[in-house]
Design a protein around this motif. Sequence first.
Motif, PDB file in Angstrom:
ATOM      1  N   GLU A  95       0.823  -1.211   0.000  1.00  0.00           N
ATOM      2  CA  GLU A  95       0.000   0.000   0.000  1.00  0.00           C
ATOM      3  C   GLU A  95       0.856   1.261   0.000  1.00  0.00           C
ATOM      4  O   GLU A  95       0.474   2.274  -0.582  1.00  0.00           O
ATOM      5  N   GLN A  96       2.022   1.207   0.635  1.00  0.00           N
ATOM      6  CA  GLN A  96       2.877   2.387   0.725  1.00  0.00           C
ATOM      7  C   GLN A  96       3.906   2.458  -0.400  1.00  0.00           C
ATOM      8  O   GLN A  96       4.670   3.406  -0.489  1.00  0.00           O
ATOM      9  N   GLU A  97       3.901   1.478  -1.277  1.00  0.00           N
ATOM     10  CA  GLU A  97       4.889   1.430  -2.350  1.00  0.00           C
ATOM     11  C   GLU A  97       4.885   2.702  -3.201  1.00  0.00           C
ATOM     12  O   GLU A  97       5.947   3.223  -3.556  1.00  0.00           O
ATOM     13  N   ALA A  98       3.726   3.231  -3.531  1.00  0.00           N
ATOM     14  CA  ALA A  98       3.655   4.438  -4.352  1.00  0.00           C
ATOM     15  C   ALA A  98       4.367   5.605  -3.661  1.00  0.00           C
ATOM     16  O   ALA A  98       5.082   6.380  -4.307  1.00  0.00           O
ATOM     17  N   GLU A  99       4.184   5.722  -2.341  1.00  0.00           N
ATOM     18  CA  GLU A  99       4.862   6.800  -1.615  1.00  0.00           C
ATOM     19  C   GLU A  99       6.373   6.594  -1.626  1.00  0.00           C
ATOM     20  O   GLU A  99       7.128   7.545  -1.817  1.00  0.00           O
ATOM     21  N   TYR A 100       6.842   5.365  -1.438  1.00  0.00           N
ATOM     22  CA  TYR A 100       8.280   5.102  -1.482  1.00  0.00           C
ATOM     23  C   TYR A 100       8.850   5.522  -2.827  1.00  0.00           C
ATOM     24  O   TYR A 100       9.886   6.174  -2.902  1.00  0.00           O
ATOM     25  N   ARG A 101       8.150   5.140  -3.889  1.00  0.00           N
ATOM     26  CA  ARG A 101       8.636   5.480  -5.229  1.00  0.00           C
ATOM     27  C   ARG A 101       8.667   7.001  -5.433  1.00  0.00           C
ATOM     28  O   ARG A 101       9.581   7.539  -6.039  1.00  0.00           O
ATOM     29  N   GLU A 102       7.668   7.701  -4.926  1.00  0.00           N
ATOM     30  CA  GLU A 102       7.628   9.162  -5.043  1.00  0.00           C
ATOM     31  C   GLU A 102       8.780   9.799  -4.266  1.00  0.00           C
ATOM     32  O   GLU A 102       9.453  10.705  -4.759  1.00  0.00           O
ATOM     33  N   LEU A 103       9.023   9.341  -3.054  1.00  0.00           N
ATOM     34  CA  LEU A 103      10.124   9.879  -2.260  1.00  0.00           C
ATOM     35  C   LEU A 103      11.477   9.631  -2.921  1.00  0.00           C
ATOM     36  O   LEU A 103      12.355  10.493  -2.901  1.00  0.00           O
TER      37      LEU A 103
ATOM     38  N   SER B 140       9.716  16.935   1.578  1.00  0.00           N
ATOM     39  CA  SER B 140       8.717  17.915   1.147  1.00  0.00           C
ATOM     40  C   SER B 140       9.193  19.341   1.420  1.00  0.00           C
ATOM     41  O   SER B 140       8.546  20.291   1.008  1.00  0.00           O
TER      42      SER B 140
ATOM     43  N   TYR C  82      10.894   1.847   9.545  1.00  0.00           N
ATOM     44  CA  TYR C  82      11.493   3.117   9.124  1.00  0.00           C
ATOM     45  C   TYR C  82      12.582   3.505  10.106  1.00  0.00           C
ATOM     46  O   TYR C  82      12.411   3.397  11.322  1.00  0.00           O
TER      47      TYR C  82
ATOM     48  N   ARG D 298       9.184  12.157   5.418  1.00  0.00           N
ATOM     49  CA  ARG D 298       8.200  12.900   4.619  1.00  0.00           C
ATOM     50  C   ARG D 298       8.474  14.395   4.675  1.00  0.00           C
ATOM     51  O   ARG D 298       8.424  15.083   3.659  1.00  0.00           O
TER      52      ARG D 298
END
Length: 105
Positions: free
Chosen positions: A7-15, A96, A71, A92
Amino acid sequence: WCNECLEQEAEYRELLKFNDSPARGLRVVVGAGKKQSDNNRYARSFGYGAMADDGGKIARELGGVSQYPAYFVQDEKGKVIKDGENALAWIRAFFSGVELPEGND
């Protein structure tokens, strides 16, 4: 891989898009009990900053990982200075550009 990791994979890729040099130091470590070839392939799919932890060496060096995803934020010397949700909030914020949270409460 566990549901929460996926579920958090998209966030990892974005970071990781902001992780354009070793100085940034963000790493995604893959190695939750899958076959080595699967871990390596999955880690490569993230691109720069991802690595496979076959055998759990990295997890042991971080003091052990009791649940996934895990983490950690380390200082320049490799000492873990934040972990768990505090580390995730710091990561995060760092990427950001907002004020970084203090402490590891």
